[in-house]
Write a protein that holds these residues in place. Structure first.
Motif, PDB file in Angstrom:
ATOM      1  N   VAL A  27       0.838  -1.197   0.000  1.00  0.00           N
ATOM      2  CA  VAL A  27       0.000   0.000   0.000  1.00  0.00           C
ATOM      3  C   VAL A  27       0.877   1.253   0.000  1.00  0.00           C
ATOM      4  O   VAL A  27       0.660   2.190  -0.781  1.00  0.00           O
ATOM      5  CB  VAL A  27      -0.943   0.010   1.220  1.00  0.00           C
ATOM      6  N   LEU A  28       1.879   1.268   0.864  1.00  0.00           N
ATOM      7  CA  LEU A  28       2.763   2.431   0.937  1.00  0.00           C
ATOM      8  C   LEU A  28       3.510   2.646  -0.370  1.00  0.00           C
ATOM      9  O   LEU A  28       3.574   3.765  -0.895  1.00  0.00           O
ATOM     10  CB  LEU A  28       3.752   2.278   2.096  1.00  0.00           C
ATOM     11  N   ALA A  29       4.090   1.585  -0.926  1.00  0.00           N
ATOM     12  CA  ALA A  29       4.840   1.708  -2.180  1.00  0.00           C
ATOM     13  C   ALA A  29       3.931   2.165  -3.317  1.00  0.00           C
ATOM     14  O   ALA A  29       4.330   2.969  -4.167  1.00  0.00           O
ATOM     15  CB  ALA A  29       5.496   0.375  -2.523  1.00  0.00           C
ATOM     16  N   SER A  30       2.691   1.665  -3.335  1.00  0.00           N
ATOM     17  CA  SER A  30       1.756   2.043  -4.386  1.00  0.00           C
ATOM     18  C   SER A  30       1.400   3.519  -4.307  1.00  0.00           C
ATOM     19  O   SER A  30       1.382   4.232  -5.315  1.00  0.00           O
ATOM     20  CB  SER A  30       0.491   1.185  -4.285  1.00  0.00           C
ATOM     21  N   ARG A  31       1.140   3.995  -3.098  1.00  0.00           N
ATOM     22  CA  ARG A  31       0.767   5.407  -2.951  1.00  0.00           C
ATOM     23  C   ARG A  31       1.953   6.340  -3.181  1.00  0.00           C
ATOM     24  O   ARG A  31       1.776   7.450  -3.695  1.00  0.00           O
ATOM     25  CB  ARG A  31       0.160   5.640  -1.569  1.00  0.00           C
ATOM     26  N   LEU A  32       3.152   5.902  -2.807  1.00  0.00           N
ATOM     27  CA  LEU A  32       4.339   6.722  -3.058  1.00  0.00           C
ATOM     28  C   LEU A  32       4.826   6.606  -4.499  1.00  0.00           C
ATOM     29  O   LEU A  32       5.746   7.313  -4.897  1.00  0.00           O
ATOM     30  CB  LEU A  32       5.480   6.318  -2.113  1.00  0.00           C
TER      31      LEU A  32
END
Length: 369
Positions: free
Chosen positions: A237-242
């Motif tokens: 989730v974090l990698a996708s949003r960043l």
């Protein structure tokens, strides 16, 4: 570490649900949009969604839209973004449902809506997105809109996905809202996020329909094999949003793991911790990526939020029910503490028990009863 050496931490947007079909969406390991959509497709026409603040209810509801699109005209209605939810009347809600369905069918699906139906709904202002109906009730408007859209669409069936009602306060207004929704035709699939007082009962809200399903979007586990899967999910989730295309460094992965454990398994808390840590890194050290000291600052901020949320009597009440199902806790206090994420439901040894959020535990230890 990533393609962009200076990530924009604002992209994490902890309070922003992922829109329907957005590439930033990452499927939950358990209890997500796929489970909700599968139930509806199998014939479960009414799904009530509950869960603590920040667990991802709105994001999962939004992703049900593309999952149902081939078999239903699936219309997402974000009521809390259209009007003041605390001043919402039952008739206004039904008007809004009709307005959104007609607009979605005409503008997004390019269906040929009749002039009679299109002229039924008149927007008052673009800012408030309020609506008035020309000499017709909200219930009549929804019935007319659903009947026409179902008739002219390829799918032949309508699903209304209603977000924002979790902010309804318990009382007469909430009961009127639920009573109005219960009068919608059985031909409509109804999927909505409901407030905690409705999920637990005791708020006086009527059953919408026979056979309705209560679907809880659960707090993710932070222990064992399920905890490992949940931590990987949070990392994606974090990698996708960043918008990180390259693998994250081992040191940053460890920091994410620490943030995940501290989040208690609530996605919004995890994203907020990482966003705040990234901001601290930039403000304090002009660094692109946070370190342990930055995360500690973010954790301290979240603990302060929990501290301010506690009311007199909470500490003693919480201590008395930890490790139990919480039935001895008065309903109003239980709803508030669970909605705030201070108390979490966990499945342990085949039973559901209450645990304190890991960041709230130190606050309770340092707080008098």
């Amino acid at each position: 570490m990533a393609d962009d050496p200076r990530p924009d931490w604002r992209l994490l947007a902890p309070h922003r649900p992922v829109p329907p079909g957005d590439d930033a969406y990452v499927a939950r390991p358990i209890g997500g949009a796929d489970a909700i959509a599968s139930w509806v497709v199998a014939g479960g026409s009414t799904v009530l969604i509950s869960g603590p603040t920040g667990v991802g209810k709105s994001t999962e509801l939004a992703q049900v839209v593309p999952a149902l699109a081939s078999t239903r005209v699936a219309c997402l209605v974000q009521v809390d973004r259209m009007t003041n939810i605390h001043q919402l009347s039952s008739d206004t809600l039904l008007h809004l449902l009709a307005w959104e369905l007609v607009g979605y069918a005409r503008d997004e699906l390019k269906l040929a809506i009749s002039s009679d139906l299109a002229n039924t709904v008149v927007p008052v202002t673009d800012d408030l997105r309020a609506v008035v109906m020309a000499s017709t009730s909200g219930l009549s408007a929804v019935r007319a809109a659903v009947a026409e859209v179902a008739r002219i669409s390829q799918q032949g069936r309508v699903a209304l996905l209603v977000d924002g009602l979790e902010k309804l306060r318990s009382g007469m207004d909430a009961r009127e809202i639920f009573d109005a929704l219960s009068q919608l035709p059985e031909s409509i699939d109804l999927i909505l996020v409901i407030p905690w007082h409705a999920a637990f009962g005791g708020g006086g809200e009527p059953i919408l329909r026979a056979g309705e399903r209560l679907h809880r979007v659960p707090v993710l586990d932070i222990e064992g094999e399920t905890g490992i899967a949940a931590a990987r999910f949070m990392g994606r989730v974090l990698a996708s949003r960043l918008r990180c295309a390259a693998p994250l460094s081992d040191s940053f992965a460890l920091l994410m793991g620490r943030a995940f454990q501290s989040s208690g398994g609530i996605p919004r808390v995890f994203l907020q911790l990482m966003a705040d840590a990234g901001t601290y890194a930039r403000v304090k050290r002009a660094a692109a990526w946070p370190d342990e000291s930055d995360l500690q600052e973010a954790i301290a901020d979240q603990q302060d939020s929990f501290r301010r949320a506690l009311l007199p009597g909470d500490t003693q009440s919480i201590r008395a029910v930890i490790g139990t199902d919480g039935r001895e806790l008065d309903l109003e206090r239980r709803i508030r503490l669970m909605a705030q994420g201070i108390l979490l439901e966990r499945a342990r040894n085949g039973t559901v028990v209450l645990e304190v959020h890991p960041l709230a535990a130190p606050v309770l230890e340092n707080t008098r009863a």
